[in-house]
Motif scaffolding. Sequence first.
Motif, PDB file in Angstrom:
ATOM      1  N   SER A 289       5.841  -2.118  17.638  1.00 37.28           N
ATOM      2  CA  SER A 289       5.105  -0.903  17.264  1.00 37.28           C
ATOM      3  C   SER A 289       6.055   0.260  17.007  1.00 37.28           C
ATOM      4  CB  SER A 289       4.113  -0.536  18.370  1.00 37.28           C
ATOM      5  OG  SER A 289       4.796  -0.229  19.572  1.00 37.28           O
ATOM      6  N   GLN A 290       7.139   0.363  17.800  1.00 38.05           N
ATOM      7  CA  GLN A 290       8.117   1.427  17.563  1.00 38.05           C
ATOM      8  C   GLN A 290       8.792   1.252  16.210  1.00 38.05           C
ATOM      9  OE1 GLN A 290       8.812   4.136  19.279  1.00 38.05           O
ATOM     10  NE2 GLN A 290       7.305   3.699  20.864  1.00 38.05           N
ATOM     11  N   ASP A 291       9.141  -0.005  15.897  1.00 37.82           N
ATOM     12  CA  ASP A 291       9.745  -0.251  14.576  1.00 37.82           C
ATOM     13  C   ASP A 291       8.785   0.114  13.456  1.00 37.82           C
ATOM     14  OD1 ASP A 291      11.952  -1.135  15.897  1.00 37.82           O
ATOM     15  OD2 ASP A 291      11.424  -3.269  15.758  1.00 37.82           O
ATOM     16  N   LEU A 292       7.523  -0.294  13.618  1.00 30.80           N
ATOM     17  CA  LEU A 292       6.538   0.028  12.582  1.00 30.80           C
ATOM     18  C   LEU A 292       6.324   1.526  12.466  1.00 30.80           C
ATOM     19  CD1 LEU A 292       3.853  -2.745  13.234  1.00 30.80           C
ATOM     20  CD2 LEU A 292       5.453  -2.615  11.330  1.00 30.80           C
ATOM     21  N   LEU A 293       6.303   2.227  13.617  1.00 30.12           N
ATOM     22  CA  LEU A 293       6.118   3.673  13.583  1.00 30.12           C
ATOM     23  C   LEU A 293       7.292   4.359  12.894  1.00 30.12           C
ATOM     24  CD1 LEU A 293       4.390   6.075  14.444  1.00 30.12           C
ATOM     25  CD2 LEU A 293       5.607   6.085  16.623  1.00 30.12           C
ATOM     26  N   GLN A 294       8.515   3.910  13.204  1.00 27.99           N
ATOM     27  CA  GLN A 294       9.679   4.496  12.537  1.00 27.99           C
ATOM     28  C   GLN A 294       9.659   4.219  11.044  1.00 27.99           C
ATOM     29  OE1 GLN A 294      13.115   3.024  14.561  1.00 27.99           O
ATOM     30  NE2 GLN A 294      12.703   4.146  16.482  1.00 27.99           N
ATOM     31  N   LYS A 295       9.289   2.985  10.678  1.00 27.29           N
ATOM     32  CA  LYS A 295       9.200   2.670   9.251  1.00 27.29           C
ATOM     33  C   LYS A 295       8.132   3.509   8.571  1.00 27.29           C
ATOM     34  CE  LYS A 295      10.784  -2.135   9.644  1.00 27.29           C
ATOM     35  NZ  LYS A 295      10.398  -3.558   9.482  1.00 27.29           N
ATOM     36  N   TYR A 296       7.004   3.687   9.262  1.00 28.32           N
ATOM     37  CA  TYR A 296       5.928   4.496   8.677  1.00 28.32           C
ATOM     38  C   TYR A 296       6.377   5.943   8.489  1.00 28.32           C
ATOM     39  CZ  TYR A 296       1.530   7.081   8.454  1.00 28.32           C
ATOM     40  OH  TYR A 296       0.520   7.936   8.085  1.00 28.32           O
ATOM     41  N   LYS A 297       7.070   6.494   9.505  1.00 26.98           N
ATOM     42  CA  LYS A 297       7.552   7.865   9.371  1.00 26.98           C
ATOM     43  C   LYS A 297       8.572   7.981   8.244  1.00 26.98           C
ATOM     44  CE  LYS A 297       6.769   9.324  14.157  1.00 26.98           C
ATOM     45  NZ  LYS A 297       7.405   9.787  15.413  1.00 26.98           N
ATOM     46  N   ARG A 298       9.483   6.975   8.154  1.00 27.56           N
ATOM     47  CA  ARG A 298      10.448   7.017   7.055  1.00 27.56           C
ATOM     48  C   ARG A 298       9.760   6.949   5.704  1.00 27.56           C
ATOM     49  NH1 ARG A 298      13.566   3.471  10.373  1.00 27.56           N
ATOM     50  NH2 ARG A 298      12.868   1.686   9.125  1.00 27.56           N
ATOM     51  N   GLU A 299       8.749   6.074   5.609  1.00 26.29           N
ATOM     52  CA  GLU A 299       8.024   5.960   4.341  1.00 26.29           C
ATOM     53  C   GLU A 299       7.286   7.252   4.013  1.00 26.29           C
ATOM     54  OE1 GLU A 299       8.075   3.597   2.123  1.00 26.29           O
ATOM     55  OE2 GLU A 299       9.497   2.410   3.296  1.00 26.29           O
ATOM     56  N   MET A 300       6.681   7.878   5.033  1.00 28.96           N
ATOM     57  CA  MET A 300       5.971   9.134   4.789  1.00 28.96           C
ATOM     58  C   MET A 300       6.937  10.228   4.347  1.00 28.96           C
ATOM     59  SD  MET A 300       2.714   8.861   5.138  1.00 28.96           S
ATOM     60  CE  MET A 300       2.235  10.567   5.377  1.00 28.96           C
ATOM     61  N   ASN A 301       8.082  10.327   5.036  1.00 30.54           N
ATOM     62  CA  ASN A 301       9.065  11.337   4.625  1.00 30.54           C
ATOM     63  C   ASN A 301       9.601  11.059   3.229  1.00 30.54           C
ATOM     64  OD1 ASN A 301       8.846  12.652   7.090  1.00 30.54           O
ATOM     65  ND2 ASN A 301      10.433  11.400   8.052  1.00 30.54           N
ATOM     66  N   LEU A 302       9.851   9.760   2.941  1.00 33.91           N
ATOM     67  CA  LEU A 302      10.329   9.412   1.599  1.00 33.91           C
ATOM     68  C   LEU A 302       9.280   9.727   0.555  1.00 33.91           C
ATOM     69  CD1 LEU A 302      12.539   8.116  -0.114  1.00 33.91           C
ATOM     70  CD2 LEU A 302      11.498   5.881   0.337  1.00 33.91           C
ATOM     71  N   ARG A 303       8.012   9.439   0.878  1.00 31.90           N
ATOM     72  CA  ARG A 303       6.944   9.744  -0.083  1.00 31.90           C
ATOM     73  C   ARG A 303       6.856  11.237  -0.341  1.00 31.90           C
ATOM     74  NH1 ARG A 303       1.813  11.416  -0.342  1.00 31.90           N
ATOM     75  NH2 ARG A 303       1.779  11.909   1.867  1.00 31.90           N
ATOM     76  N   LYS A 304       6.975  12.037   0.746  1.00 34.10           N
ATOM     77  CA  LYS A 304       6.926  13.482   0.550  1.00 34.10           C
ATOM     78  C   LYS A 304       8.115  13.978  -0.256  1.00 34.10           C
ATOM     79  CE  LYS A 304       4.112  14.715   4.531  1.00 34.10           C
ATOM     80  NZ  LYS A 304       4.009  15.530   5.771  1.00 34.10           N
ATOM     81  N   LYS A 305       9.320  13.408   0.031  1.00 30.86           N
ATOM     82  CA  LYS A 305      10.486  13.822  -0.740  1.00 30.86           C
ATOM     83  C   LYS A 305      10.325  13.483  -2.216  1.00 30.86           C
ATOM     84  CE  LYS A 305      13.952  13.606   2.929  1.00 30.86           C
ATOM     85  NZ  LYS A 305      15.186  12.917   3.414  1.00 30.86           N
ATOM     86  N   ILE A 306       9.855  12.252  -2.477  1.00 28.64           N
ATOM     87  CA  ILE A 306       9.666  11.846  -3.877  1.00 28.64           C
ATOM     88  C   ILE A 306       8.607  12.705  -4.544  1.00 28.64           C
ATOM     89  CG2 ILE A 306       8.882   9.950  -5.352  1.00 28.64           C
ATOM     90  CD1 ILE A 306      10.143   8.032  -3.325  1.00 28.64           C
ATOM     91  N   HIS A 307       7.532  12.988  -3.782  1.00 27.48           N
ATOM     92  CA  HIS A 307       6.482  13.835  -4.358  1.00 27.48           C
ATOM     93  C   HIS A 307       7.000  15.243  -4.647  1.00 27.48           C
ATOM     94  CE1 HIS A 307       2.552  15.586  -5.046  1.00 27.48           C
ATOM     95  NE2 HIS A 307       2.822  16.497  -4.124  1.00 27.48           N
ATOM     96  N   ASN A 308       7.758  15.811  -3.707  1.00 31.31           N
ATOM     97  CA  ASN A 308       8.315  17.145  -3.942  1.00 31.31           C
ATOM     98  C   ASN A 308       9.283  17.145  -5.115  1.00 31.31           C
ATOM     99  OD1 ASN A 308       6.879  18.234  -1.821  1.00 31.31           O
ATOM    100  ND2 ASN A 308       8.497  17.835  -0.323  1.00 31.31           N
TER     101      ASN A 308
END
Length: 736
Positions: A289-308
């Motif tokens: 779950s920690q790995d999935l949470l970290q991956k999810y946070k990385r994906e969310m940050n990457l999505r926001k960066k790409i969107h910005n």
Amino acid sequence: GATDLEKQLERLVVENERLKQELNSCRSSEFQKLDVAAGTCSCSRCPHRQEVEVLRREMSYQENRAQLREQHLAEVEQELRKETCRVEGLQEHLDESRRRQREVEHKLRLQLQDCEEQLAKQAAAPPRVRYVPQTEADSQKVRTEMQMKNDVLQEQLSVQKQLLQELKTQLHESQRTCTQLRTQIVVYKGEMERAQSQLEVEMQNLEEEKNRVIEEAFIRAESEMKAVHENLAGVRLNLLTLQPALRTLTVDYNSLKKQAQDFPSMLDKAIRDAKQEICQVISQVSSTSQDLLQKYKREMNLRKKIHNELVRLKGNIRVFCRVRPVSQDEQDSADSRTALSFDSDDSDVLYISNKGKTMTFELDKVFPPQATQEEVFQEVQSLVTSCIDGYNVCIFAYGQTGSGKTYTMEGVASDPGINQRALRLLFAEVMEKAPDWVYRITVSMVEIYNEMLRDLLRENPGDKLDIRLNPDGSGQLYVPGLTEITVQSPEDINKVFELGHMNRATACTNLNEHSSRSHALLIIIVSGFNSTAGTRTQGKLNLVDLAGSERIGKSGAEGSRLREAQCINKSLSALGDVISALRGKYSHVPFRNSRLTYLLQDSLSGDSKTLMMVQVSPLPGNMSESVCSLKFAQRVRSVELNSSSRRHENSSTSSSPTHNSVEGQQCWVHTVFHLQNSQQLPQEVPVPAVHRTPEDDDLMIRTGPRPEASTDSSPGLGPTSGTWTHIWARCGSWFC
């Protein structure tokens, strides 16, 4: 009377003791019989044992009832003693009253006899007259003394009569009290007789109940004993047959006992093994779950960066939303519930419940009411720092009046807003880049009040200003005569803000006690020079606090407030028209329809990084205005501008390539004007092959708009309309 009551009470007590002894003897005899019966039938499987238990329970029930009767009898005895004591007290009081009455009567008789004797003596004594020769004065004196003695005797007689009357009154009162006491004694005797009769009835009932219970117990005990004796032989026979089964059960019991002794160790071992397996599974699930949470946070940050980055490349206006908290006065009112909700997993979504429907608004960022000024500024500080790199940046707050725009932009002394935090950040960045870079920061403050431009940093802010194109050929707009103050420290910032706030127009309305009645612009120009590379940069930061949109009927504006509200709504309507034109990518954008849109033309024409901070109120009474603001924010968010460009130049070159192309096009146009005026213009004019840049639009604005597309009434800056027609016929492909 008291002696008779005492005798009756003694008789009742003796009778009560006798009844208690009889009841105890009956109980002991019954218990002995029951014990004998239970001893004769000691088998656990005897069918009559349960009946014996029932009899015992019934006996205990009867004992409880007898105890209750005894308690009741004790209470009656206590009440009887109290009444006896009371009667004795009343009898003593009566005797005392009689004694006092006799004493008073005796005293009165003695006084009466004394008075009668004195009167008899005076009547029997012969009158004695003694003639004393004396003068007239002596006679008068004697007569006066006799008169005084007579008065004294009269007073004594009246006092004696009054005392006699009082004694008679006391005698009557004593007689009346004696009569009342006799009446109370009679009543108490009646109550004692009734209590005695009730006690006798209760005693008789108890005696009858006791006899009945004893008889019933005897009858049941005899019948049960007969049944027990009859079944005892069968029970003994059953005992003989049950002995082999008992031996078998004993063997089974021993084996089970041994297993039970070994069971705790087996159970502990099984529990330890299960705990180890569960801990291993939990640790594996936790790490996963920690790995999935970290991956999810990385994906969310990457999505926001790409969107910005996508927003930056497309030139979209970024839109943030901030919901103001509910004030204490609003919490005390009936309409204090909020109609807004937030998504815990996505900070870019806002939900509004309006008229039974839930509306969803997706923006670049949504700040809840508990968001602080620091959290808001952290999201916009990257835009502020890009001003140092030579970009034009614009941040403007939009929303209805009372939604918190001025608080977000200006804040308070203890918790400043974006304006002060931006300047402090600029100073911090400038200090970090020193000594390679040398920066100069100038600040101007302007307000648009009733469609008039006012300089808030002047001593006389009422002077009218105008908006013009910069004559340096950059195509930028500027305000001639605008005060620019160079700031070098946070103390300078505070002085500038104090002067600007003092000159800004505010007023009280039904919607806001300190409503901003004008659009306020804080213009910050950052000019930098790198002596090592010989590079110059210039960036401009526009921080805009728009006046609040409001409904005239709801705000209660009248007179000058009404004219202010009309001008504010007109300018905001013009801003909406500009946004609609930019969203539809129309060929003509009506920037000049309002002073506000004309001054924000640089920020909305594609050469700026623009952020809109929409402010909304959470109260249900403001939902219609909040929905309108959020819909306008979504339209603004969908506007695609050109990507922002950086304004810099190298000191070794006279101008940038873009500047050269613009200057070349400008000279070419002026040559065309000269040839037209001298009638030497050829039939075909060669058009230079230059790629159109954003500066071309500024050049077109500077030389004048195309006649058939223009709706502005600005003064002409070029040749006549006939000349324009010929030039557009030859050069339309270049301008379009």
